[in-house]
Design a protein around this motif. Structure first.
Motif, mmCIF file in Angstrom:
data_model
loop_
_atom_site.group_PDB
_atom_site.id
_atom_site.type_symbol
_atom_site.label_atom_id
_atom_site.label_comp_id
_atom_site.label_asym_id
_atom_site.label_seq_id
_atom_site.Cartn_x
_atom_site.Cartn_y
_atom_site.Cartn_z
ATOM 1 N N LEU A 62 0.838 -1.199 0.000
ATOM 2 C CA LEU A 62 0.000 0.000 0.000
ATOM 3 C C LEU A 62 0.873 1.249 0.000
ATOM 4 C CD1 LEU A 62 -3.001 0.684 0.044
ATOM 5 C CD2 LEU A 62 -2.871 0.797 2.529
ATOM 6 N N LEU A 63 1.943 1.181 0.755
ATOM 7 C CA LEU A 63 2.871 2.307 0.806
ATOM 8 C C LEU A 63 3.461 2.571 -0.570
ATOM 9 C CD1 LEU A 63 4.514 4.390 2.402
ATOM 10 C CD2 LEU A 63 6.133 2.592 2.974
ATOM 11 N N ARG A 64 3.874 1.508 -1.246
ATOM 12 C CA ARG A 64 4.478 1.698 -2.580
ATOM 13 C C ARG A 64 3.438 2.202 -3.585
ATOM 14 N NH1 ARG A 64 7.444 -0.755 1.317
ATOM 15 N NH2 ARG A 64 9.660 -0.434 0.833
ATOM 16 N N THR A 65 2.195 1.737 -3.420
ATOM 17 C CA THR A 65 1.130 2.230 -4.304
ATOM 18 C C THR A 65 0.963 3.734 -4.115
ATOM 19 O OG1 THR A 65 -0.035 0.116 -4.141
ATOM 20 C CG2 THR A 65 -1.309 1.998 -4.917
ATOM 21 N N ALA A 66 0.959 4.153 -2.852
ATOM 22 C CA ALA A 66 0.811 5.578 -2.566
ATOM 23 C C ALA A 66 1.977 6.373 -3.153
ATOM 24 C CB ALA A 66 0.721 5.799 -1.063
ATOM 25 N N LEU A 67 3.190 5.827 -2.988
ATOM 26 C CA LEU A 67 4.368 6.508 -3.524
ATOM 27 C C LEU A 67 4.292 6.608 -5.046
ATOM 28 C CD1 LEU A 67 7.098 4.897 -1.230
ATOM 29 C CD2 LEU A 67 6.458 7.302 -1.274
ATOM 30 N N ALA A 68 3.806 5.534 -5.656
ATOM 31 C CA ALA A 68 3.691 5.553 -7.118
ATOM 32 C C ALA A 68 2.665 6.589 -7.548
ATOM 33 C CB ALA A 68 3.299 4.165 -7.631
ATOM 34 N N ASN A 69 1.545 6.625 -6.851
ATOM 35 C CA ASN A 69 0.517 7.614 -7.189
ATOM 36 C C ASN A 69 1.055 9.026 -7.049
ATOM 37 O OD1 ASN A 69 -1.594 5.985 -7.977
ATOM 38 N ND2 ASN A 69 -2.414 5.754 -5.914
ATOM 39 N N LYS A 70 1.861 9.220 -6.033
ATOM 40 C CA LYS A 70 2.430 10.543 -5.825
ATOM 41 C C LYS A 70 3.319 10.928 -7.009
ATOM 42 C CE LYS A 70 4.907 13.474 -2.611
ATOM 43 N NZ LYS A 70 5.847 13.606 -1.530
ATOM 44 N N GLN A 71 4.131 9.960 -7.434
ATOM 45 C CA GLN A 71 4.994 10.229 -8.577
ATOM 46 C C GLN A 71 4.186 10.488 -9.834
ATOM 47 O OE1 GLN A 71 8.197 7.613 -9.917
ATOM 48 N NE2 GLN A 71 9.209 7.874 -7.936
ATOM 49 N N LEU A 72 3.062 9.792 -9.941
ATOM 50 C CA LEU A 72 2.212 9.951 -11.112
ATOM 51 C C LEU A 72 1.365 11.213 -11.022
ATOM 52 C CD1 LEU A 72 0.978 6.266 -11.455
ATOM 53 C CD2 LEU A 72 2.188 7.532 -13.229
ATOM 54 N N LYS A 73 1.543 11.972 -9.936
ATOM 55 C CA LYS A 73 0.754 13.161 -9.667
ATOM 56 C C LYS A 73 -0.738 12.834 -9.568
ATOM 57 C CE LYS A 73 4.100 16.526 -11.110
ATOM 58 N NZ LYS A 73 5.142 15.829 -10.343
ATOM 59 N N LYS A 74 -1.003 11.641 -9.077
ATOM 60 C CA LYS A 74 -2.390 11.266 -8.828
ATOM 61 C C LYS A 74 -2.654 11.401 -7.335
ATOM 62 C CE LYS A 74 -3.270 7.940 -12.498
ATOM 63 N NZ LYS A 74 -3.254 6.509 -12.814
ATOM 64 N N PRO A 75 -3.953 11.471 -6.940
ATOM 65 C CA PRO A 75 -4.216 11.601 -5.498
ATOM 66 C C PRO A 75 -3.828 10.334 -4.744
ATOM 67 C CG PRO A 75 -6.268 11.393 -6.728
ATOM 68 C CD PRO A 75 -5.177 11.488 -7.733
#
Lengths: 368, 380
Positions: free
Chosen positions: B267-280
């Protein structure tokens, strides 16, 4: 065979601990004690239930809703056997209720919703031992809803019991709460404040040649104010404590009437000063009565036997603080106004007459 | 982004107890709710030491294969039942307990048990191997080398060699170790009959080495091979996801870790990926905060490294991250632990810690391209 040994050796020896894809075993026990009977909702992972109670009827490796439902009575019996709830040292009784399903982050949970009937008042005690014999890492996550807020507790093999006090809260919140109540109750305690101020009005004056005149000595006035406030404070702290701890008890009707009477006494003394030098003594003697008045308030705030000292102490502190706050505002004002005719006539004389009338009225009203 | 503690504690239960929507009554009796072991061995009344060992080993294996910590609890349950029925802890059982403790990150307790096993059985290669692993993990490289030697002395020379090469890769021999370990893995006479798990382990180990050597493409190849062999193991997925995120390839990272039952790590990595993707990513971040809070309340300490990362990269709270990273550093000292501490120290401008880490790296002749980049050219 070398291969399995090698596998085991490498696997066990050189694998670095990995993060978990799942989580440890928890059950969620929510008890709503804001009404009677209590409502309980207990969520237990289905795979956890299967450890103790075989659920997979057809042994196909899956537990279906039908299979779980068919075991509803057994599941309830097992759950109830592993949970005890008491209130005031009397056991509460559980009745099997509904069975539902909930999806949490680590899979499906069986949700047991049932009522609990408790017969007496007091603190709640929970004893929990679900699954501990199979999995010492299992935890019961308890949430108890009480009228004044909710409390949480984690139940584990080393701490399988929790006592949750009805009044709730820890020392810090208790202390804060009672301090606040102390401040509040002196601020709304008009009779107490009226008495105190009636007594304090002449502190910035001196009685000479049969009249009140402005005092020239700030030091003298401050000493006077300090002596009166301190004497009053000490006196009502003593009786408040004695009453709260149960050592002394006076009927509240008489106490309230006496408090009103004390205002009259203080007011009359302003008009015809019989006591001049030892005003603090008057404050002390009459203050003793006021303490009894606070004790009633304190009791109404909900004290538990055996847990009196902290609330008592901080309540008292609150009363003093509230008192000091008001004194600190009004006495400088009095000092500033002391030379004026307005103060010496209207406020002191007029005010004392008014206070005497109010006090007398309250006294009669409270005795009636 | 500040999260109100009050909101957290209030929601912790609301969400923990009833995630998603309200509990429901399923309409279909055939709806599958959970999968459970077929013909589960119900707990026998009395357990022999051999029975206990067998059950515990099974649970530990399941833990490693599925990354499911429930199995550790169940393993402990078997041990508890055995002891309560009067059984004494044999060296074999102590060894199992050491493995359980190690998996729960109770490394010092694990070492104590291993020492007891070694005392009773000085030639126990497994005990020495486990000891070497923990010592390496804690950054005690010299001791680890000695323990590796004992593995060889106990007759497991190829394992002893792997052990030694792995430890030496941390003390100035990374490239040579990589070469020799690759050869060892390839030359293993049982290679063709070696099972997927062992093969997978070799690949993830070589991948880690390649990352430290600054060879991300090679690392990726090894990680992907490992994932292919044992898709249930989360280690390689997690490490590869981190590698991809470092390379600014968030979409690929996300596809590795997304799934319905996401672990906290994923879940943490998903959040980090979303952040990089500029997604919420606030949903994931909130969920993580609740999970860490819940773990803390139940006394679970295995998330500290991830929590430091969470605070640093998602909550932008370098101070909190630093505290957690330091705490983590006290229990384990792998390169990733070093790196998260270094990143937190840099963000919080903790020069003393940066200096300490720099010294530690020099002292041990640690080779890690990520560390060098973070410390700057001056420190190499």
């Amino acid at each position: 065979m070398i291969k399995p040994i090698l596998t085991l050796l490498i696997f066990s020896g050189m694998m670095l601990p990995t993060a978990s894809a799942h989580k440890n075993s928890d059950s969620y026990l929510r008890i709503d004690a804001t009404a009677a009977p209590l409502s309980v909702q207990w969520s237990i992972a289905i795979r956890d239930i299967d450890i103790a109670l075989p659920l997979d009827g057809d042994a196909d490796g899956n537990v279906t809703w039908g299979e779980l439902q068919s075991q509803q009575a057994a599941v309830y019996a097992w759950a109830f056997a592993n949970l005890q709830l008491q209130q005031g040292n009397n056991p509460c009784s559980f009745t099997p209720g509904e069975l539902l399903v909930d999806t949490l982050s680590d899979g499906e949970y069986a949700v047991l919703r049932f009522p609990a009937n408790c017969t007496s008042d007091g603190d709640y005690q929970i004893d929990y031992h679900l699954l501990f014999e199979y999995d010492p890492n299992h935890r019961g996550l308890l949430n108890l809803q009480l009228p004044n807020g909710s409390q949480q507790s984690v139940l584990s093999p080393t701490e399988p019991s929790a006592t949750l006090a009805l009044s709730g809260g820890n020392k810090a919140t208790t202390a804060a709460r009672f301090f606040r109540e102390g401040v509040w109750h002196i601020w709304i305690g008009f009779d107490h404040l009226l008495f105190l101020f009636t007594l304090l009005l002449p502190a910035v004056l001196v009685y000479r040649q049969q009249q009140w005149q402005a005092s020239e000595s700030l030091g003298h006035s401050i000493k006077s104010i300090a002596a009166i406030v301190t004497a009053f404070t000490v006196a009502h702290s003593l009786t408040l404590s004695a009453a709260a701890l149960g050592w002394l008890s006076l009927p509240s009707r008489w106490v309230e009437a006496a408090i009103a009477a004390s205002i009259v006494v203080a007011a009359l003394n302003n008009l015809k000063p019989l006591i001049l030098k030892r005003l603090w003594l008057l404050a002390f003697v009459l203050g003793l009565i006021h303490g009894f008045g606070f004790a009633g308030v304190l009791a109404d705030l909900g004290l538990e036997a055996g847990n009196l000292l902290l609330p008592l102490f901080t309540f008292n502190l609150g009363v003093e603080a509230g008192q000091l706050a008001v004194v600190a505002v009004l006495m400088p004002l009095a000092w500033w106004l002391r030379r004026t005719v307005f103060y010496r006539r209207a406020i002191l004389i007029g005010g004392s007459i008014l206070a005497a009338l109010i006090g007398a009225y309250w006294c009669l009203e409270r005795l009636a | 982004m500040p999260f109100s503690k009050l909101t957290l504690s209030l929601s912790a239960f609301l969400l923990c107890g009833t995630l998603n929507a309200e509990p429901r009554i399923p309409t279909d009796a055939g709806e599958i709710l959970a999968s459970v072991p077929k013909n589960r061995a119900r707990q026998p009344a009395t357990l022999t030491a051999a029975d206990a060992r067998k059950l515990i080993t099974q649970h530990i294996r399941q833990f490693r294969l599925q990354d499911d910590p429930r199995h550790l609890g169940l393993a402990k349950g078997v041990l508890q039942r055995y002891e309560r029925s009067g059984g004494t802890l044999t060296p074999e059982l102590l060894l199992e307990r050491a493995s359980i403790l190690e998996s729960e990150h109770a490394f010092n307790e694990s070492l104590t048990d291993l020492a007891a096993v070694i005392k009773a059985q000085p030639g126990n290669a497994q005990a020495w191997l486990n000891t070497a692993t923990i010592q390496r993990l804690q950054g005690n490289y010299d001791q680890s080398l000695e323990s590796c030697q004992k593995v060889s002395d106990a007759g497991q020379s190829s394992l002893g060699l792997s052990c030694k090469l792995l430890t030496e890769s941390f003390t100035g021999n990374a490239a040579a170790s990589y070469r020799e370990l690759s050869e060892l893995a390839a030359a293993e006479p049982l290679r063709r009959s070696r099972d997927r798990n062992t093969e997978s382990w070799y690949h993830s180990m070589l991948a880690d080495l390649a990352v430290r050597l600054g060879q991300p493409n090679l690392a990726e190849q090894h990680y992907r091979k490992s994932i292919q062999l044992t898709p249930g193991r989360s280690y390689a997925r997690r490490e590869l996801a981190d590698l991809l995120l470092a390379q600014q390839r968030p979409e690929e990272a996300k596809s590795l870790v997304s799934g319905k039952l996401a672990s906290d790590s994923f879940l943490l990595r998903t959040a980090l990926a979303n952040k990089q993707l500029k997604k919420p990513y606030s949903n994931e971040a909130n969920e993580l905060a609740l999970r860490y809070e819940a773990a803390k309340r139940r006394g679970n300490n295995t998330h500290t490294r991830d929590q430091a990362l969470f605070n640093l990269k998602l909550r932008n709270d370098p101070q909190a991250a630093l505290v957690l990273a330091k705490q983590n550093w006290q229990t384990q000292r792998e390169p990733v632990d070093f790196i998260i501490l270094l990143e937190a120290a840099k963000a919080a401008n903790d020069k003393e810690t940066i200096e300490q880490l720099s010294q530690w790296k020099k002292l041990n002749q640690l080779e890690d391209q990520r560390m060098s980049a973070l410390l700057g050219a001056a420190n190499d």
